[in-house]
Scaffold this motif. Structure first.
Motif, short mmCIF file in Angstrom:
data_model
loop_
_atom_site.label_atom_id
_atom_site.label_comp_id
_atom_site.label_asym_id
_atom_site.label_seq_id
_atom_site.Cartn_x
_atom_site.Cartn_y
_atom_site.Cartn_z
N ASP A 130 17.66 -7.82 3.33
CA ASP A 130 17.09 -8.62 2.24
C ASP A 130 16.39 -9.86 2.80
N ARG A 131 17.02 -10.49 3.76
CA ARG A 131 16.47 -11.71 4.37
C ARG A 131 15.11 -11.42 5.02
N TYR A 132 15.05 -10.41 5.86
CA TYR A 132 13.81 -10.14 6.58
C TYR A 132 12.74 -9.56 5.66
N ARG A 133 13.13 -8.80 4.67
CA ARG A 133 12.14 -8.29 3.71
C ARG A 133 11.47 -9.43 2.96
N THR A 134 12.26 -10.35 2.43
CA THR A 134 11.69 -11.44 1.64
C THR A 134 10.82 -12.36 2.49
N GLN A 135 11.21 -12.59 3.74
CA GLN A 135 10.41 -13.44 4.61
C GLN A 135 9.10 -12.76 5.00
N ALA A 136 9.15 -11.46 5.25
CA ALA A 136 7.92 -10.72 5.55
C ALA A 136 6.98 -10.73 4.35
N GLN A 137 7.52 -10.52 3.17
CA GLN A 137 6.69 -10.52 1.97
C GLN A 137 6.12 -11.91 1.69
N ARG A 138 6.88 -12.93 1.99
CA ARG A 138 6.39 -14.30 1.78
C ARG A 138 5.15 -14.56 2.62
N VAL A 139 5.20 -14.23 3.92
CA VAL A 139 4.05 -14.51 4.78
C VAL A 139 2.89 -13.58 4.46
N LEU A 140 3.17 -12.38 3.97
CA LEU A 140 2.09 -11.49 3.53
C LEU A 140 1.35 -12.08 2.33
N ARG A 141 2.09 -12.74 1.45
CA ARG A 141 1.42 -13.42 0.32
C ARG A 141 0.53 -14.55 0.82
N VAL A 142 0.97 -15.25 1.87
CA VAL A 142 0.14 -16.31 2.46
C VAL A 142 -1.15 -15.70 3.02
N MET A 143 -1.01 -14.59 3.73
CA MET A 143 -2.20 -13.90 4.26
C MET A 143 -3.11 -13.42 3.15
N HIS A 175 6.81 0.67 4.55
CA HIS A 175 7.94 -0.25 4.70
C HIS A 175 8.46 -0.76 3.36
N PHE A 176 7.56 -1.02 2.42
CA PHE A 176 7.95 -1.68 1.18
C PHE A 176 7.82 -0.79 -0.06
N GLY A 177 7.17 0.36 0.09
CA GLY A 177 6.89 1.20 -1.07
C GLY A 177 5.48 0.96 -1.59
N GLU A 178 4.94 1.96 -2.24
CA GLU A 178 3.55 1.91 -2.70
C GLU A 178 3.30 0.77 -3.67
N PHE A 184 -0.43 -6.68 -2.51
CA PHE A 184 -1.17 -7.47 -1.52
C PHE A 184 -2.61 -6.94 -1.49
N THR A 185 -3.35 -7.24 -2.54
CA THR A 185 -4.68 -6.65 -2.75
C THR A 185 -5.64 -6.96 -1.61
N ASN A 186 -5.69 -8.20 -1.20
CA ASN A 186 -6.65 -8.61 -0.18
C ASN A 186 -6.25 -8.13 1.21
N VAL A 187 -4.97 -8.13 1.49
CA VAL A 187 -4.50 -7.59 2.76
C VAL A 187 -4.82 -6.10 2.83
N THR A 188 -4.63 -5.38 1.73
CA THR A 188 -4.93 -3.95 1.68
C THR A 188 -6.42 -3.70 1.93
N ARG A 189 -7.27 -4.48 1.26
CA ARG A 189 -8.72 -4.34 1.47
C ARG A 189 -9.10 -4.60 2.91
N TRP A 190 -8.56 -5.65 3.48
CA TRP A 190 -8.81 -6.02 4.88
C TRP A 190 -8.37 -4.91 5.83
N CYS A 191 -7.19 -4.34 5.59
CA CYS A 191 -6.70 -3.24 6.43
C CYS A 191 -7.59 -2.02 6.32
N GLU A 192 -8.02 -1.70 5.11
CA GLU A 192 -8.87 -0.53 4.92
C GLU A 192 -10.19 -0.69 5.65
N GLU A 193 -10.75 -1.89 5.63
CA GLU A 193 -12.01 -2.14 6.33
C GLU A 193 -11.82 -2.03 7.84
#
Length: 235
Positions: A130-143, A175-178, A184-193
């Motif tokens: 739970d700790r590492y999931r929430t911290q990973a998701q937090r920084v993904l929101r920053v990105m 890792h997190f489910g679909e 993470f809309t913008n991260v997804t777009r960036w990854c796809e590009e």
């Protein structure tokens, strides 16, 4: 010529990408992590910390130079070629600070989340996951917020910051489910590009070919896993 000692990890993927993006001539040598090759003496002479990736630059006038730690390798290759790190003072340090976001937060949090999700004993309390999931998701929101109005993390051009972070972000649904990954809309777009970029296609293919030559985690011997994960006081 660059010799790359490699495995199937995200930290190795970004070195493959940088080598392809920069058009450098290289050879990739698999290090079979789940067979314990990193603990052999020959590898310890390349990296006393016994982790991949490692490169050996054999094209230097002062002789071969071995370098480990993937972020340091990215900076070295970029500066060697004069690309992927902007020359302007602001843009240079913007690039370095986002590279450090990967080094200090995304990599450690995602790495520990994946470790505890896959390899922790079943009776372990859920707190670490739970700790590492929430911290990973937090920084993904920053990105995600950073990428809202930018093609890349630093303006309109690819940098080592993008190359460092992309391998950790390209499989978020795994890792997190679909549902959570799509948030993470913008991260997804960036990854796809980035996934359609020719250098990235070549790099991921080269790494996948190399990965096929290595021991799968589920086939690793328990003693190797104990040493790899630092379990049971094995070092």
């Amino acid at each position: 010529m660059i010799d790359l000692y490699a495995s199937g990890s995200p930290n190795v993927a970004r070195v493959f990408i940088a080598l392809e993006e920069l058009g450098l001539e290289y050879r990739a040598f698999p290090v079979d992590i789940f067979a314990g090759q990193q603990f052999e003496d020959w590898f310890g002479t390349l990296n006393p910390n016994r982790k991949v990736p490692v490169i050996v630059d054999r094209g230097r006038p002062d002789g071969p130079y071995a370098l480990f730690e993937s972020a340091a390798i990215l900076m070295y290759l970029a500066e060697k070629c004069g690309k992927l790190i902007p020359s302007g003072n602001r843009e240079r340090y913007d690039t370095i600070q986002w590279l450090m976001v990967q080094v200090t937060t995304v990599g450690p949090m995602m790495g520990q989340f994946v470790h505890f999700s896959r390899y922790a004993p079943e009776d372990l309390p859920s707190y670490p996951v739970d700790r590492y999931r929430t911290q990973a998701q937090r920084v993904l929101r920053v990105m995600d917020q950073r990428l809202e109005e930018r093609s890349y993390l630093v303006g309109d051009d690819l940098t080592v910051a993008d190359i460092a972070l992309f391998p950790w972000c390209r499989n978020l649904s795994l890792h997190f489910g679909e549902k959570e990954a799509k948030a993470f809309t913008n991260v997804t777009r960036w990854c796809e590009e980035l996934t359609t970029r020719p250098s990235v296609i070549r790099a991921l293919l080269a790494q996948d070919v190399m990965r096929q030559k290595s021991t799968k985690p589920e086939d690793a011997e328990p003693r190797v896993l104990d040493r790899l994960f630092g379990r049971n006081t094995v070092t």
